[in-house]
Design a protein around this motif. Structure first.
Motif, PDB file in Angstrom:
ATOM      1  N   ASN A 112       0.829  -1.203   0.000  1.00  0.00           N
ATOM      2  CA  ASN A 112       0.000   0.000   0.000  1.00  0.00           C
ATOM      3  C   ASN A 112       0.870   1.262   0.000  1.00  0.00           C
ATOM      4  N   ARG A 113       1.761   1.323  -0.997  1.00  0.00           N
ATOM      5  CA  ARG A 113       2.679   2.462  -1.126  1.00  0.00           C
ATOM      6  C   ARG A 113       3.092   2.600  -2.582  1.00  0.00           C
ATOM      7  N   ASN A 114       3.756   3.716  -2.894  1.00  0.00           N
ATOM      8  CA  ASN A 114       4.149   3.948  -4.288  1.00  0.00           C
ATOM      9  C   ASN A 114       5.178   2.930  -4.782  1.00  0.00           C
ATOM     10  N   SER A 115       6.228   2.700  -3.953  1.00  0.00           N
ATOM     11  CA  SER A 115       7.243   1.690  -4.292  1.00  0.00           C
ATOM     12  C   SER A 115       6.873   0.399  -3.583  1.00  0.00           C
ATOM     13  N   LYS A 116       6.171  -0.460  -4.278  1.00  0.00           N
ATOM     14  CA  LYS A 116       5.602  -1.652  -3.654  1.00  0.00           C
ATOM     15  C   LYS A 116       6.656  -2.745  -3.502  1.00  0.00           C
ATOM     16  N   PHE A 117       6.562  -3.493  -2.408  1.00  0.00           N
ATOM     17  CA  PHE A 117       7.485  -4.607  -2.209  1.00  0.00           C
ATOM     18  C   PHE A 117       6.840  -5.698  -1.369  1.00  0.00           C
ATOM     19  N   ILE A 118       7.409  -6.894  -1.465  1.00  0.00           N
ATOM     20  CA  ILE A 118       7.045  -8.030  -0.620  1.00  0.00           C
ATOM     21  C   ILE A 118       8.343  -8.538  -0.014  1.00  0.00           C
ATOM     22  N   SER A 119       8.390  -8.685   1.289  1.00  0.00           N
ATOM     23  CA  SER A 119       9.612  -9.132   1.948  1.00  0.00           C
ATOM     24  C   SER A 119      10.005 -10.529   1.476  1.00  0.00           C
ATOM     25  N   PRO A 120      11.295 -10.758   1.179  1.00  0.00           N
ATOM     26  CA  PRO A 120      11.733 -12.093   0.729  1.00  0.00           C
ATOM     27  C   PRO A 120      11.551 -13.186   1.774  1.00  0.00           C
ATOM     28  N   LYS A 121      11.351 -12.814   3.034  1.00  0.00           N
ATOM     29  CA  LYS A 121      11.142 -13.855   4.052  1.00  0.00           C
ATOM     30  C   LYS A 121       9.846 -14.625   3.799  1.00  0.00           C
ATOM     31  N   PHE A 122       8.930 -14.029   3.007  1.00  0.00           N
ATOM     32  CA  PHE A 122       7.666 -14.699   2.720  1.00  0.00           C
ATOM     33  C   PHE A 122       7.755 -15.660   1.535  1.00  0.00           C
ATOM     34  N   PHE A 123       8.917 -15.759   0.896  1.00  0.00           N
ATOM     35  CA  PHE A 123       9.116 -16.749  -0.164  1.00  0.00           C
ATOM     36  C   PHE A 123       8.943 -18.173   0.349  1.00  0.00           C
ATOM     37  N   TYR A 124       9.305 -18.397   1.630  1.00  0.00           N
ATOM     38  CA  TYR A 124       9.610 -19.757   2.057  1.00  0.00           C
ATOM     39  C   TYR A 124       8.464 -20.458   2.785  1.00  0.00           C
ATOM     40  N   ASP A 125       7.320 -20.591   2.088  1.00  0.00           N
ATOM     41  CA  ASP A 125       6.352 -21.582   2.526  1.00  0.00           C
ATOM     42  C   ASP A 125       6.867 -22.933   2.032  1.00  0.00           C
ATOM     43  N   LYS A 126       6.091 -23.990   2.190  1.00  0.00           N
ATOM     44  CA  LYS A 126       6.584 -25.317   1.829  1.00  0.00           C
ATOM     45  C   LYS A 126       6.945 -25.385   0.342  1.00  0.00           C
ATOM     46  N   ASN A 127       6.057 -24.892  -0.517  1.00  0.00           N
ATOM     47  CA  ASN A 127       6.327 -24.944  -1.957  1.00  0.00           C
ATOM     48  C   ASN A 127       7.504 -24.045  -2.327  1.00  0.00           C
ATOM     49  N   GLY A 128       7.596 -22.875  -1.695  1.00  0.00           N
ATOM     50  CA  GLY A 128       8.706 -21.967  -1.960  1.00  0.00           C
ATOM     51  C   GLY A 128      10.041 -22.583  -1.579  1.00  0.00           C
ATOM     52  N   SER A 129      10.065 -23.270  -0.444  1.00  0.00           N
ATOM     53  CA  SER A 129      11.298 -23.924  -0.003  1.00  0.00           C
ATOM     54  C   SER A 129      11.711 -25.024  -0.968  1.00  0.00           C
ATOM     55  N   GLU A 130      10.727 -25.781  -1.468  1.00  0.00           N
ATOM     56  CA  GLU A 130      11.033 -26.850  -2.426  1.00  0.00           C
ATOM     57  C   GLU A 130      11.542 -26.266  -3.745  1.00  0.00           C
ATOM     58  N   LEU A 131      10.954 -25.157  -4.185  1.00  0.00           N
ATOM     59  CA  LEU A 131      11.414 -24.513  -5.416  1.00  0.00           C
ATOM     60  C   LEU A 131      12.828 -23.965  -5.253  1.00  0.00           C
ATOM     61  N   PHE A 132      13.128 -23.443  -4.068  1.00  0.00           N
ATOM     62  CA  PHE A 132      14.478 -22.928  -3.855  1.00  0.00           C
ATOM     63  C   PHE A 132      15.510 -24.057  -3.931  1.00  0.00           C
ATOM     64  N   GLU A 133      15.155 -25.222  -3.412  1.00  0.00           N
ATOM     65  CA  GLU A 133      16.063 -26.364  -3.521  1.00  0.00           C
ATOM     66  C   GLU A 133      16.314 -26.715  -4.995  1.00  0.00           C
ATOM     67  N   LYS A 134      15.292 -26.568  -5.831  1.00  0.00           N
ATOM     68  CA  LYS A 134      15.464 -26.826  -7.263  1.00  0.00           C
ATOM     69  C   LYS A 134      16.354 -25.761  -7.912  1.00  0.00           C
ATOM     70  N   ILE A 135      16.208 -24.505  -7.469  1.00  0.00           N
ATOM     71  CA  ILE A 135      17.086 -23.437  -7.963  1.00  0.00           C
ATOM     72  C   ILE A 135      18.546 -23.796  -7.697  1.00  0.00           C
ATOM     73  N   CYS A 136      18.805 -24.322  -6.506  1.00  0.00           N
ATOM     74  CA  CYS A 136      20.177 -24.651  -6.116  1.00  0.00           C
ATOM     75  C   CYS A 136      20.797 -25.735  -6.998  1.00  0.00           C
ATOM     76  N   SER A 137      19.950 -26.480  -7.702  1.00  0.00           N
ATOM     77  CA  SER A 137      20.438 -27.548  -8.580  1.00  0.00           C
ATOM     78  C   SER A 137      20.609 -27.096 -10.024  1.00  0.00           C
ATOM     79  N   THR A 138      20.204 -25.878 -10.343  1.00  0.00           N
ATOM     80  CA  THR A 138      20.346 -25.417 -11.725  1.00  0.00           C
ATOM     81  C   THR A 138      21.813 -25.147 -12.034  1.00  0.00           C
TER      82      THR A 138
END
Length: 339
Positions: A43-69
């Protein structure tokens, strides 16, 4: 499981068995914080989402896949350095140390540190992670290490460090790997180091992984891989907001966008709106209006020069013990102590 409340910290204690317990804030507390933070940051001009919210279960699994690229060098490079520590870290461990890990994830790197501590009669491990994957990975570790006990904290780093501060008097080896520190702004990063320092007792150790400045092409391909796993990871945060905060983001209306800002020495990651649109986030009481090509910032990943790392740690009050590098000098691990 029990529902014993950890006094003064508003945690619930879950006992799985004699070797595994974990603490977690009440669900209503987590939801309220998530909803309030999303409301504020979008709710501001420069919008953002904190990266700490990436890591739900699916986000954590996707990050593990990133590490294998093939493009994502940080994980395999840091692992190569950690393997050096098998013989080089023990001289700094003059007593029994508990291993405390900030952002444990699936615990792949954790094993390399636990293997170093196997000379101890009993190994204690205290992972701090905002994702529920902590409980699953802990159970797997217990199957592989006979003399291991685990106390997990499912919370933010700051919440977990506050928990640790008054936990007991045993020495801690705190590890913060993967260059996650680079996600902080310079001001917030310094505050975080102060938080780590305040949670430590004299003689505790802190091992931090930091990514180093290198060619732009290497950096940008690492955060925008050819398989588009990083794009899925970035977009997943919108799925999480949909699921947990009753929002109606259409992921097809956004693109993953990552660039390297050479002046500020950081990768900048965004979600780009591909046309004018409106999104309702019910639990945040927010109607979000986005214009075509408008960006929602989701992550910074700062890169450092060695001299900057040493100055940063020194300014926060730490005493530098040693810094390890890989052969290409792409990544660093620094060990410091509290005097």
């Amino acid at each position: 499981m029990t529902d014993i409340i950890q006094k003064n910290l508003d945690y619930k204690k879950y006992v799985v068995d004699s070797n595994l317990q974990y603490f977690k804030p009440h669900a209503t507390q987590i939801e309220k914080t998530f909803a309030e933070e999303i409301s504020s940051s979008l709710n501001r001009n420069s919008k953002f989402i904190s990266p700490k919210f990436f890591y739900d279960k699916n986000g954590s699994e996707l990050f593990e896949k990133i590490c294998s690229t093939s493009e994502y060098y940080p994980t395999r490079t840091e692992i190569s350095i950690l393997k050096q520590l098998k013989n080089e870290l023990p001289p700094f461990l003059d007593d029994d140390f508990r291993l405390v890990e900030l952002g444990s994830g699936s615990s792949v790197k954790t094993r390399l540190l636990l293997d170093i501590l196997t000379s101890q009669k009993n190994i204690e491990y205290l992972p701090i992670d905002i994702s529920e994957i902590l409980a699953e990975s802990s159970e797997q570790l217990l199957r592989d290490y006979d003399n291991l006990t685990i106390t997990g904290i499912i919370d933010t780093y700051e919440g977990g460090l506050e928990f640790l501060k008054t936990y007991d008097k045993k020495k801690n080896l705190i590890i913060f790997l993967g260059s996650s520190y680079g996600n902080f702004s310079p001001i917030d990063g310094y505050k975080f180091l102060e938080k780590v320092y305040s949670a430590m007792k004299p003689g505790d150790l802190f091992l931090i992984g930091l990514d180093l400045v290198k060619e732009k092409e290497i950096l940008e391909s690492a955060y925008d891989d050819s398989q588009k796993v990083t794009a899925k990871f970035n977009l997943n945060v919108l799925s999480r907001i949909n699921d947990e905060l009753d929002a109606d983001f259409d992921l097809n209306n956004f693109l993953h966008h990552a660039i390297y800002n050479e002046k500020d020495q950081r990768i900048e990651m965004y979600l780009k709106s591909i046309h004018d649109q409106s999104v309702i986030i019910s639990k945040s009481n927010l109607e979000l209006k986005l214009k075509k090509d408008e960006l929602i910032h989701t992550e910074y990943s700062h890169k450092y020069r060695l001299s900057e790392i040493h100055d940063l740690l020194d300014d926060a009050g730490f005493e530098l013990k040693h810094t390890w590098l890989d052969e290409k000098k792409h990544f660093s691990l620094s060990l410091v102590t509290k005097i």
